[in-house]
Motif scaffolding. Structure first.
Motif: not given
Length: 186
Positions: A28-33, A36-41, A84-89, A99-104
């Motif tokens: 689950i997202r928090t305010g910072r990167a 754990g957000l992407v480990e299980s993708v 892109q197909t995951s529900d991470l948004g 690959v870089r993911l910027n967390i808004p």
């Protein structure tokens, strides 16, 4: 089964419920990167779906960014597609090697939704723990009916199981509070 066996089995199952909750909260997202957000993708890799953490080195070089460096650079496109197909948004940026993911930053409304999700997950874990308590108490009653345990043994077994239940529900509550606090941090 003896009292010790019943209690140990209940404790083991309750521990697994808490571990599952911990894994769910990590995603689950928090305010910072957080990696754990992407480990299980799950990424399709040579015909099978593989967790991202087994395909790449995950790191957070900046507080608002996750860097994914695959061990095999040919899988970058598959990683991008999986994210892109995951529900991470999240929108992945790829340079062909990483690959870089910027967390808004999260809006207050999104933070409240995430806290609600944390509460739901915690309640599911508490229900699971209570179901384990019920099963263990039933097992103790069956052992009494089969004349393996005495009435006093069953009472002390149920007391131990209740103590375990309180202990593990406390762990669930602590995990949920900590995660909710992280989410609401600005």
């Amino acid at each position: 089964m003896s009292i010790e066996e019943i209690v140990l089995e209940a404790e083991d199952r309750m521990e697994k419920s808490v571990t599952l909750l911990t894994d769910q909260l990590r995603g689950i997202r928090t305010g910072r990167a957080n990696v754990g957000l992407v480990e299980s993708v799950r990424v399709e890799y040579y015909g099978s779906f593989t967790p991202l953490k087994q395909l790449a080195n995950l790191s957070t070089p900046e507080p608002q960014q996750i860097l994914i460096r695959p061990f095999d650079p040919s899988v970058v496109g598959d990683i991008v597609k999986a994210i892109q197909t995951s529900d991470l948004g999240l929108t992945p940026n790829s340079d062909g090697k990483a690959v870089r993911l910027n967390i808004p930053p999260l809006s207050v409304e999104n933070r409240k939704k995430l806290v609600g999700r944390v509460k739901d997950l915690a309640e599911e874990a508490r229900v699971s723990i209570r179901n384990i308590r019920r099963d263990a108490n039933k097992q103790a009653d069956v052992e009494q009916t089969d004349k393996i345990l005495t009435e006093d043994d069953v009472a002390s077994c149920k007391d131990e199981i209740q103590g375990l239940t309180k202990k593990f529900e406390g762990k669930v509550n602590d995990l949920a509070e900590r995660k909710s606090g992280e989410i609401m941090e600005f």
